[in-house]
Structure formats: C-alpha cells, structure tokens
Design a protein around this motif. Structure first.
Motif, mmCIF file in Angstrom:
data_model
loop_
_atom_site.group_PDB
_atom_site.id
_atom_site.type_symbol
_atom_site.label_atom_id
_atom_site.label_comp_id
_atom_site.label_asym_id
_atom_site.label_seq_id
_atom_site.Cartn_x
_atom_site.Cartn_y
_atom_site.Cartn_z
ATOM 1 N N MET A 13 0.842 -1.194 0.000
ATOM 2 C CA MET A 13 0.000 0.000 0.000
ATOM 3 C C MET A 13 0.875 1.240 0.000
ATOM 4 O O MET A 13 1.847 1.333 0.745
ATOM 5 N N SER A 14 0.505 2.228 -0.826
ATOM 6 C CA SER A 14 1.266 3.464 -0.914
ATOM 7 C C SER A 14 0.757 4.478 0.104
ATOM 8 O O SER A 14 -0.299 4.295 0.719
ATOM 9 N N ASP A 22 -0.607 7.171 -0.505
ATOM 10 C CA ASP A 22 -1.877 7.756 -0.930
ATOM 11 C C ASP A 22 -3.009 6.727 -0.946
ATOM 12 O O ASP A 22 -4.027 6.910 -1.606
ATOM 13 N N HIS A 23 -2.803 5.618 -0.214
ATOM 14 C CA HIS A 23 -3.824 4.592 -0.013
ATOM 15 C C HIS A 23 -4.230 3.876 -1.302
ATOM 16 O O HIS A 23 -5.363 3.436 -1.457
ATOM 17 N N THR A 24 -3.282 3.730 -2.228
ATOM 18 C CA THR A 24 -3.523 2.884 -3.393
ATOM 19 C C THR A 24 -2.778 1.570 -3.194
ATOM 20 O O THR A 24 -1.785 1.504 -2.468
ATOM 21 N N HIS A 65 -0.844 -2.019 -4.588
ATOM 22 C CA HIS A 65 0.092 -2.396 -5.642
ATOM 23 C C HIS A 65 0.552 -3.836 -5.428
ATOM 24 O O HIS A 65 0.545 -4.354 -4.310
#
Length: 474
Positions: A16-17, A19-21, A23
């Motif tokens: 998780m990045s 910015d809450h995306t 991967h």
C-alpha cells in the motif's frame, strides 16, 4: 519498532502506498468478482523464504488459516476458504464481501512467514526466530535493546513502490528502540544513528539546525485526542462531554506543542481518509459560550470562586497523560482551557506502560490519548463495546453506535458503501462527543545526509513506532 522490522523481514501479498492505493507484491495481480465473493490472486514465481523454502499457493492457504481464533482474526473473518487453483494461483471464497480486504492484506501483521520455520519454532516464532521472504534476514535480537538485520542476497521480488526492487544496498541494519526522548535526540544529533523514525516533537527545531541532518515529514497516520471515560460521572452525561469539547481550542496545541507541524483535528479520523469527510455540523470546534451554557443546562452552576458545583460537589476532574513532553504539554493546555468555563482539571503523568494498566482498571476520567493507524476501522478498535476495557478505554457502549459499527464492519458490498457506512458511524460518535480531537500529527523522519541518501519520494507506508536505524556497518 515491530512494524519496521516486520516490514523488512516479511513480504505481503499486497503493498500500500502513502496515498492509499494498492500495488502488487507477492501477488503480481488480482481480480475481484462483481459480487465481491471471489478474489483470485496470481502469485509471483521463484520466490523463496530465507530458509530456502518456496513460496506458493499452498503457503497462502496455510497462512490465512493461522488467523482463525487469533487476536487479528478480524482481518480474515470474511474469508470462507482459500482454494489452490494451481501452484501460483489462489482463490479466496468469501462469506460476505469485504471491501477492506486489500488493506488488510497490505498490513504489516499480514507479512507471510516460512511455514517450515513457523511450525518448527512453535510458540517461539517471532520471538527468537523470524523467517520471511523480505529484503532482510534476522541476524540477532535482544529484547528491549536492538535487532540486527542483514541483507537477503537472493532478493529479486520487491514491490513496485520500492526505489530498489532487488538486493538492498545497505547490507546490515541495527535497529534500536530508546525510550528516553533526550537520549534519542542526542544519538541522532551526534551521529550515533543514521535514521530516526519518528523525531520527538520538541527536538525537531534543534535537529533542523544540524547541517548533517535532513528532516522529512511523512503523511499523517494518526490523531491525538482527549478521551472521556463515558461509564462514570461526570462524563456519563453527554452535555458535560459536549461542554468540554467546546471549551477546547485545538489551534494553540498545533502552534505551541507541534510548532505548526501537522494540522488541527476536528474529527477522529485522519483527513486523508474518505470516511473523515463528515458533514460540517459534526466537526468539533471551540465555542466557549456554548460550553458555559451546556454546563448550566447540566446543572453545574458557576460559583463566586470560578468553580462549578452540583449538589455541593465541585467540578474537579482527573486529567491523565503520558509523561512524554508533547502529551504533557497538551494536558497543560487543556487544563488551562477548561478553567475559564469553571472546570478544574488536575493533571497526573504516567509512563506509557503504567498508563495502559491504569486505563484497564477504569479509574480514569479524562486522558490525553493518540492512535497511529490509517484506516477507518480504528473506530471499531477504539469504540466497539466488545473491546471494553481495552482498547475501548472510553468504555463507550451504546446500542445505536453498535448497530452502526457492525453495519460498517460487515454490511458493505463494495468500497463506496463501506465509506458511506463508516461516515455514518463516525458522525454518530462525533454527535455523542465520545472524544475531543486535538491534533493530526505528521511523523518526522531524520536522516544523516552525510552518510545516507534517501529517495525524494517515499511511496510505501507501514504504521509503526519510533525507531533508530544505525547503518554504520555496511
């Protein structure tokens, strides 16, 4: 330090990045069925644990089963069973849709260990032995002192969020946890450590003067707040809780305690989360006159000495705080802000362990608290009636809140529904004044720039405690 170490030793299916995306990590791709009842994960090939064992679909089946009956069973509670499609494909068949599944799989406690090492070590795994697929291997561990990690020279499957997806450039890491903030500052300031994960607030200006130190502010993952014990007087009365909430001004805390770093908090969740975007009327803000009116309405009348009384009893409350400087100063500011509305707060300071023990006993009234988590399920953690006396130290137990909480946790069919349900639950807690938000803090990281260079943008995130990284032996 646990989350930092775990993130280096163990890989997760999902990354998780900031910015809450989400991967790929050990899962190179995934697919969700339209009804949310089936998730298929395609696993990376040729991944090996530190002990040479292969990672495959059987590993995932084994690992998910370990959460049943554990303290973290909520992360897999929606999964009915895990099915091996083939060696590198696995399917999660769900009891119900779980829009939060990817977040759970990306959490640091979902890092996957070697089944062989885990079973051999039994209850000692994670204490004296830790074997994962991550970029670092455990060399040694001394409780309360240090953890030593060495580079995994076979590593070739890092997340796309990492600057370097292969073998780490730093060959040896020494992680130390130092409880005393002054000692932590001195280690960083004098070159005894190369990275400080979580600079104590009071030392940020001083480290900024050190030409060898670079400071980075990471995205906010937590909030400091004033916690009520709602199970006992006077804070069993909603009017009194609301009055205290309106007596508090968050702005001086931001300026005086945190030197403007972070932001004032007016709701419980960090502002980067969709679930924090509640209707404006629910935001908790200073209104001194309203605070006085509410206390009058609750029967607490102002005396000639400036102290409110009811039935002959003065409105004197115990205000507890951890003894760390930032929390102590927040307590002192709140104490000063309550006095003009006729409330006398008597501050008592505790070390962190003693404060946790005292909260379990339930003798507290007001407490300066904080959490460090970047998902709306922190509301369930802190305010579920099932979590009394800990971590629901507010002892909040309300039928309407419980119904909204359960619906938010397990009633959503997709992410949009989950956000809407959590907003409603969040607003319910706000309108009941179960807490007073104070400050949304940024985590400041210090790096010795003469010894290390770090990427301009750090994308991957793990939630964790302050840690010293000493990389002098490379």
């Amino acid at each position: 330090m646990l989350s930092v170490t775990a993130g280096l030793i163990y890989d997760r299916l999902i990354a998780m990045s900031n910015d809450h995306t989400f991967h790929p990590h050990l899962a190179e791709s995934w697919d969700e069925s339209e009804d949310g009842l089936n998730w298929t994960f395609v696993l990376k090939k040729n991944v090996r644990f530190h002990d040479g064992e292969l990672f495959n679909a059987d590993t995932v089946v084994w690992w998910i089963s370990k959460f049943e009956g554990s303290a973290n069973q909520h992360v897999s509670s929606a999964i009915d069973r895990v099915v091996v499609v083939d060696e590198h494909n696995v399917r999660f068949e769900m009891k119900r849709p779980d829009p939060n599944l990817l977040y759970n799989l990306a959490s640091y406690f979902m890092g996957i260990p070697s089944p062989k090492a885990y079973e051999a070590a039994a209850g000692n795994f994670g204490v004296i032995e830790a074997v994962g697929t991550g970029p670092y291997k455990l060399e040694s561990f001394a409780v309360g002192q240090e953890t030593v990690l060495v580079a995994n020279e076979e590593y070739a499957w890092g997340s796309e969020l990492s600057e370097n997806k292969g073998v780490p450039e730093i060959k040896r890491l020494v992680l130390r946890e130092i409880q005393d903030s002054s000692a932590t500052f001195l280690e960083m300031d004098t070159g005894g450590a190369d990275i400080l994960m979580g600079v104590p607030t009071e030392f940020v200006p001083r480290l900024a003067l050190n030409a060898d130190v670079e400071l980075r502010n990471m995205p906010a993952t937590g909030v400091s707040y004033l916690q009520f014990n709602t199970s006992s007087a006077p804070f069993s009365d909603r009017l009194v809780r609301q009055a205290i909430a309106h007596a508090v001004d968050q702005e001086p805390i931001l300026k005086a305690v945190f030197s403007g770093s972070g932001a004032t908090a007016h709701q419980f969740l960090v502002s980067s989360l969709e679930e924090s975007k509640v209707q404006p009327e629910f935001l908790i803000r200073k209104d001194t006159e309203k605070a006085k009116q509410l206390l009058d309405q609750a029967g607490w009348l102002l005396g000639s000495d400036g102290i409110r009384t009811k039935n002959g009893q003065p409105l004197k409350v115990r205000l507890w705080s951890a003894s760390e400087t930032a929390y102590k100063r927040m307590a002192e500011i709140v104490q000063a802000q309550l006095k003009p509305v006729g409330v006398i707060a008597e501050v008592a300071l505790f070390d962190s362990a003693s404060l946790r023990d005292a909260l379990r006993k339930g003798d507290h009234q007001l407490v300066i608290s904080h959490y460090d988590w970047d998902n709306a399920d922190i509301l369930d953690w802190c305010f579920s009636a099932k979590n009394i006396p800990h971590p629901n130290s507010s002892r909040w137990d309300n039928p309407r809140s419980e119904k909204l909480r359960e619906d938010a946790m397990s009633g959503a069919r997709n992410w949009r529904e989950r956000v809407a349900k959590y907003k409603e639950y969040h607003e319910n807690l706000l309108e009941n004044f179960v807490f007073v938000p104070l400050h949304e803090f940024e985590k400041t990281v210090a790096v010795n720039r003469s010894r290390l260079a770090i990427p301009e943008r750090i994308r991957e995130t793990t939630v964790g405690s302050a840690t010293l990284l000493d990389t002098r032996w490379q």
